[in-house]
Design a protein around this motif. Structure first.
Motif, PDB file in Angstrom:
ATOM      1  N   VAL A  54      -4.592 -10.800  11.728  1.00 12.20           N
ATOM      2  CA  VAL A  54      -3.483 -10.668  12.669  1.00 12.20           C
ATOM      3  C   VAL A  54      -2.592  -9.481  12.295  1.00 12.20           C
ATOM      4  O   VAL A  54      -2.174  -8.700  13.162  1.00 12.20           O
ATOM      5  CB  VAL A  54      -2.661 -11.977  12.744  1.00 12.20           C
ATOM      6  CG1 VAL A  54      -1.360 -11.775  13.494  1.00 12.20           C
ATOM      7  CG2 VAL A  54      -3.481 -13.080  13.388  1.00 12.20           C
ATOM      8  N   ALA A  55      -2.321  -9.312  11.019  1.00  9.97           N
ATOM      9  CA  ALA A  55      -1.499  -8.187  10.562  1.00  9.97           C
ATOM     10  C   ALA A  55      -2.185  -6.858  10.863  1.00  9.97           C
ATOM     11  O   ALA A  55      -1.529  -5.904  11.312  1.00  9.97           O
ATOM     12  CB  ALA A  55      -1.203  -8.312   9.072  1.00  9.97           C
ATOM     13  N   GLN A  56      -3.480  -6.774  10.648  1.00 12.21           N
ATOM     14  CA  GLN A  56      -4.223  -5.540  10.943  1.00 12.21           C
ATOM     15  C   GLN A  56      -4.195  -5.227  12.446  1.00 12.21           C
ATOM     16  O   GLN A  56      -4.025  -4.070  12.841  1.00 12.21           O
ATOM     17  CB  GLN A  56      -5.670  -5.657  10.450  1.00 12.21           C
ATOM     18  CG  GLN A  56      -5.805  -5.613   8.953  1.00 12.21           C
ATOM     19  CD  GLN A  56      -7.227  -5.927   8.487  1.00 12.21           C
ATOM     20  OE1 GLN A  56      -8.035  -6.476   9.235  1.00 12.21           O
ATOM     21  NE2 GLN A  56      -7.516  -5.581   7.241  1.00 12.21           N
ATOM     22  N   THR A  57      -4.353  -6.248  13.252  1.00  7.04           N
ATOM     23  CA  THR A  57      -4.302  -6.057  14.700  1.00  7.04           C
ATOM     24  C   THR A  57      -2.921  -5.595  15.137  1.00  7.04           C
ATOM     25  O   THR A  57      -2.787  -4.699  15.976  1.00  7.04           O
ATOM     26  CB  THR A  57      -4.676  -7.362  15.426  1.00  7.04           C
ATOM     27  OG1 THR A  57      -5.973  -7.786  14.979  1.00  7.04           O
ATOM     28  CG2 THR A  57      -4.694  -7.175  16.923  1.00  7.04           C
ATOM     29  N   ALA A  58      -1.887  -6.187  14.572  1.00 10.86           N
ATOM     30  CA  ALA A  58      -0.523  -5.798  14.920  1.00 10.86           C
ATOM     31  C   ALA A  58      -0.227  -4.365  14.486  1.00 10.86           C
ATOM     32  O   ALA A  58       0.412  -3.602  15.214  1.00 10.86           O
ATOM     33  CB  ALA A  58       0.479  -6.759  14.283  1.00 10.86           C
TER      34      ALA A  58
ATOM     35  N   ASN B 270      -4.203 -20.121   5.714  1.00  9.63           N
ATOM     36  CA  ASN B 270      -5.370 -19.340   6.100  1.00  9.63           C
ATOM     37  C   ASN B 270      -5.028 -17.853   5.979  1.00  9.63           C
ATOM     38  O   ASN B 270      -4.602 -17.208   6.928  1.00  9.63           O
ATOM     39  CB  ASN B 270      -5.790 -19.689   7.528  1.00  9.63           C
ATOM     40  CG  ASN B 270      -7.115 -19.079   7.908  1.00  9.63           C
ATOM     41  OD1 ASN B 270      -7.627 -18.187   7.228  1.00  9.63           O
ATOM     42  ND2 ASN B 270      -7.675 -19.566   9.004  1.00  9.63           N
ATOM     43  N   THR B 271      -5.220 -17.307   4.792  1.00  8.49           N
ATOM     44  CA  THR B 271      -4.841 -15.914   4.538  1.00  8.49           C
ATOM     45  C   THR B 271      -5.756 -14.927   5.251  1.00  8.49           C
ATOM     46  O   THR B 271      -5.313 -13.836   5.617  1.00  8.49           O
ATOM     47  CB  THR B 271      -4.835 -15.625   3.025  1.00  8.49           C
ATOM     48  OG1 THR B 271      -6.101 -15.968   2.478  1.00  8.49           O
ATOM     49  CG2 THR B 271      -3.724 -16.383   2.329  1.00  8.49           C
ATOM     50  N   ASP B 272      -7.011 -15.279   5.456  1.00  3.82           N
ATOM     51  CA  ASP B 272      -7.918 -14.385   6.186  1.00  3.82           C
ATOM     52  C   ASP B 272      -7.406 -14.157   7.612  1.00  3.82           C
ATOM     53  O   ASP B 272      -7.399 -13.027   8.115  1.00  3.82           O
ATOM     54  CB  ASP B 272      -9.338 -14.959   6.236  1.00  3.82           C
ATOM     55  CG  ASP B 272     -10.027 -14.947   4.882  1.00  3.82           C
ATOM     56  OD1 ASP B 272      -9.642 -14.107   4.042  1.00  3.82           O
ATOM     57  OD2 ASP B 272     -10.932 -15.781   4.679  1.00  3.82           O
TER      58      ASP B 272
END
Length: 149
Positions: free
Chosen positions: A11-15, A4-6
């Motif tokens: 998650v990466a943007q939030t981190a 699930n790349t979306d």
């Protein structure tokens, strides 16, 4: 089962959004703890009566407890105690200040041991040599490796 790349991108943007706050906490903690850590290390090295045992106890206590327990105490138990003493004002304090406190206290204990061990790497013979050429003890710590004639 598929990747699930979306979800991974979200998650990466939030981190990544938390990076500036993390760097701010680290910077504040290091700026405050650096001079105190050096002072505590010198107190331990020179065995300042009364203070040496307190610093040793503090370092052992802080380094011996998990950071999550320290966060719990400072963020939860400490404001509850303040609330009992001064009223509701303790819970109105911005949580970032509690983070500054926890990480500063933890960094002080860690840096105290780092500086103490680094300062103790100066050999007794190097210290004596530095003193013999007219250096002050504080100069000998930095200059004993590169004595100039």
């Amino acid at each position: 089962m598929s990747l699930n790349t979306d979800f991974m991108v979200k998650v990466a943007q939030t981190a990544i959004q938390g990076v500036p706050v993390t760097l701010q906490i680290v910077l504040v903690a290091l700026v405050i703890s650096f001079p105190i850590g050096i002072l505590f290390a010198l107190i331990r090295i020179y065995r300042v009566k009364g203070l040496q045992r307190l610093v040793q106890f503090y370092v052992s206590l802080v380094r011996g407890t998990p950071i999550i327990a320290q966060i719990l105490i400072v963020y939860s138990a400490f404001p509850s105690l303040l609330n009992m003493i001064i009223g509701r004002a303790a819970f109105a304090i911005n949580p970032i200040y509690y983070a500054y406190i926890v990480f500063t206290l933890n960094a002080i204990a860690t840096l105290t041991e780092v500086f103490r061990s680094a300062l103790q790497t100066v050999d007794k013979g190097q210290m004596e040599a530095g003193l013999m050429v007219g250096m002050q003890p504080r100069q000998t710590f930095g200059g004993s490796f590169c004595l100039r004639h």
